[in-house]
Design a protein around this motif. Structure first.
Motif, PDB file in Angstrom:
ATOM      1  N   LEU A 151      43.266  25.370  31.819  1.00 31.65           N
ATOM      2  CA  LEU A 151      44.242  26.385  32.214  1.00 31.65           C
ATOM      3  C   LEU A 151      45.247  26.610  31.095  1.00 31.65           C
ATOM      4  O   LEU A 151      45.571  27.738  30.739  1.00 31.65           O
ATOM      5  N   SER A 152      45.756  25.528  30.517  1.00 28.26           N
ATOM      6  CA  SER A 152      46.739  25.654  29.443  1.00 28.26           C
ATOM      7  C   SER A 152      46.131  26.313  28.214  1.00 28.26           C
ATOM      8  O   SER A 152      46.769  27.146  27.559  1.00 28.26           O
ATOM      9  N   LEU A 153      44.893  25.953  27.885  1.00 25.51           N
ATOM     10  CA  LEU A 153      44.226  26.567  26.741  1.00 25.51           C
ATOM     11  C   LEU A 153      44.034  28.060  26.961  1.00 25.51           C
ATOM     12  O   LEU A 153      44.231  28.865  26.050  1.00 25.51           O
ATOM     13  N   GLU A 154      43.653  28.438  28.187  1.00 23.41           N
ATOM     14  CA  GLU A 154      43.416  29.843  28.488  1.00 23.41           C
ATOM     15  C   GLU A 154      44.693  30.653  28.365  1.00 23.41           C
ATOM     16  O   GLU A 154      44.700  31.762  27.845  1.00 23.41           O
ATOM     17  N   MET A 155      45.823  30.098  28.849  1.00 23.14           N
ATOM     18  CA  MET A 155      47.097  30.798  28.766  1.00 23.14           C
ATOM     19  C   MET A 155      47.489  31.068  27.316  1.00 23.14           C
ATOM     20  O   MET A 155      48.095  32.089  27.001  1.00 23.14           O
ATOM     21  N   ALA A 156      47.153  30.135  26.441  1.00 18.74           N
ATOM     22  CA  ALA A 156      47.542  30.280  25.036  1.00 18.74           C
ATOM     23  C   ALA A 156      46.570  31.162  24.256  1.00 18.74           C
ATOM     24  O   ALA A 156      46.816  31.481  23.100  1.00 18.74           O
ATOM     25  N   GLY A 157      45.457  31.539  24.887  1.00 17.22           N
ATOM     26  CA  GLY A 157      44.501  32.390  24.204  1.00 17.22           C
ATOM     27  C   GLY A 157      43.610  31.649  23.228  1.00 17.22           C
ATOM     28  O   GLY A 157      43.022  32.253  22.337  1.00 17.22           O
ATOM     29  N   LEU A 158      43.492  30.311  23.371  1.00 14.68           N
ATOM     30  CA  LEU A 158      42.590  29.553  22.508  1.00 14.68           C
ATOM     31  C   LEU A 158      41.171  29.601  23.064  1.00 14.68           C
ATOM     32  O   LEU A 158      40.965  29.858  24.249  1.00 14.68           O
TER      33      LEU A 158
END
Length: 254
Positions: free
Chosen positions: A1-8
Motif C-alpha cells: 500500500l505504501s509503495l503504491e501511494m508513492a508511485g514506486l
C-alpha cells in the motif's frame, strides 16, 4: 500500500528478495536486494520468512526508485503506537505534511442468503480501537494551527481508516494489494449504527454484501497520493507530538 501511494514499482520492489540470507534475517525487509527470485524458491521460504516479520524490535526498511521518490516503512504491530492510537500502519505524506493512520481487520468467508461472501464480525477489540481513535480525533480538533493554506485542503480531515481484508494467503511473489474494503472512522461509526450492519446470525458485521459504500484499493491510493485524504496541519502537529512523546518517554508519555 505504501509503495503504491508513492508511485514506486511494486513488482520490482517485492521481487527483490534474497532467500539465501533467510537464516540470518530478522524481518522480510532484511531480504531485499536487486536479484529477482524464482517463484518456487520464494514459496518454499514463505512461512519461515513471514514468521520473522513479527519477531524482535520494530523493524524498518527503505524503498526508492533511484530518483526523487522514497518510502519508509515501519512495522508498529503490537507496539505502543497501536495501543495508544489503535492503528497498525502509519503513512506520512511529506508533500502535504499529512498522516494517514490505518487499522487492518481480517474478513472471513460467510454464508448469507445472497450466497458466499466476505465479512468481519465486529468485536470488543474493534470497538476499543474506535474509542482510541475518537479520543485522538477530538484532540486533533483542539489543536491550534496557523491559518490554513491551499495544501491543507482535504475531502475529510480525519486521518483514521479501517481496511477490512480478505483472509487469503498470497504467494510470496504476489504484487497486488490485499483485496478488501476501506472505510473512514466517521463512516464506519455511522454504518455500525444502521440496521444494515446487523448480521443475519446476530451481531454487527462489515462486508461486501451489507456495506457497498467503501473505498477500493485504487480509489484509496489515488486520494491518498494526491493529498485529498489524511490529516491537515492540526492533525500533523498532534500525531507528531505523539511520536515525539513515544521516543522520549514511551507508552505512558504518549
Amino acid at each position: 500500500l505504501s509503495l503504491e501511494m508513492a508511485g514506486l514499482d511494486r513488482k520490482t520492489a517485492l521481487r527483490s528478495l534474497d532467500v539465501g540470507v533467510t537464516d540470518k534475517a530478522r524481518s522480510i525487509l532484511d531480504l531485499l536486494d536487486h536479484d529477482p527470485l524464482h517463484e518456487q524458491d520464494a514459496i518454499r521460504h514463505d512461512e519461515r520468512v513471514f514468521q520473522g516479520l513479527l519477531k524482535g524490535q520494530m523493524r524498518h526498511g527503505v524503498f526508492t526508485d533511484g530518483k526523487d521518490r522514497a518510502v519508509r516503512i515501519h512495522v508498529y504491530d503490537k507496539k505502543p503506537l497501536e495501543s495508544v492510537l489503535g492503528i497498525d500502519l502509519l503513512v506520512f505524506q511529506e508533500a502535504y505534511q499529512s498522516f494517514l493512520l490505518l487499522q487492518y481487520k481480517m474478513m472471513k468467508p460467510s454464508h448469507e442468503k445472497n450466497g458466499k461472501t466476505w465479512s468481519y464480525l465486529v468485536d470488543s477489540q474493534l470497538r476499543k480501537q474506535m474509542e482510541l481513535m475518537d479520543r485522538a480525533q477530538a484532540r486533533i480538533y483542539e489543536e491550534e494551527v496557523p491559518e490554513k493554506v491551499m495544501w491543507d485542503w482535504r475531502l475529510n480531515g480525519c486521518p483514521f481508516y479501517f481496511k477490512f481484508c480478505e483472509a487469503t494467503r498470497s504467494t510470496a511473489r504476489a504484487d497486488g494489494l490485499v483485496r478488501g474494503l476501506t472505510i473512514g472512522l466517521e463512516h464506519l461509526t455511522h454504518f455500525l449504527s444502521l440496521d444494515e450492519s446487523r448480521g443475519e446470525q446476530g451481531g454487527r458485521r462489515v462486508g461486501y454484501t451489507n456495506c457497498p459504500r467503501y473505498l477500493n484499493n485504487t480509489q484509496f491510493v489515488e486520494l491518498a497520493r494526491d493529498g485529498w485524504i489524511g490529516c491537515d496541519r492540526s492533525g500533523y502537529e498532534f500525531v507528531k507530538g505523539i511520536l515525539e512523546a513515544g521516543e522520549a518517554g514511551g507508552r505512558l508519555a504518549m
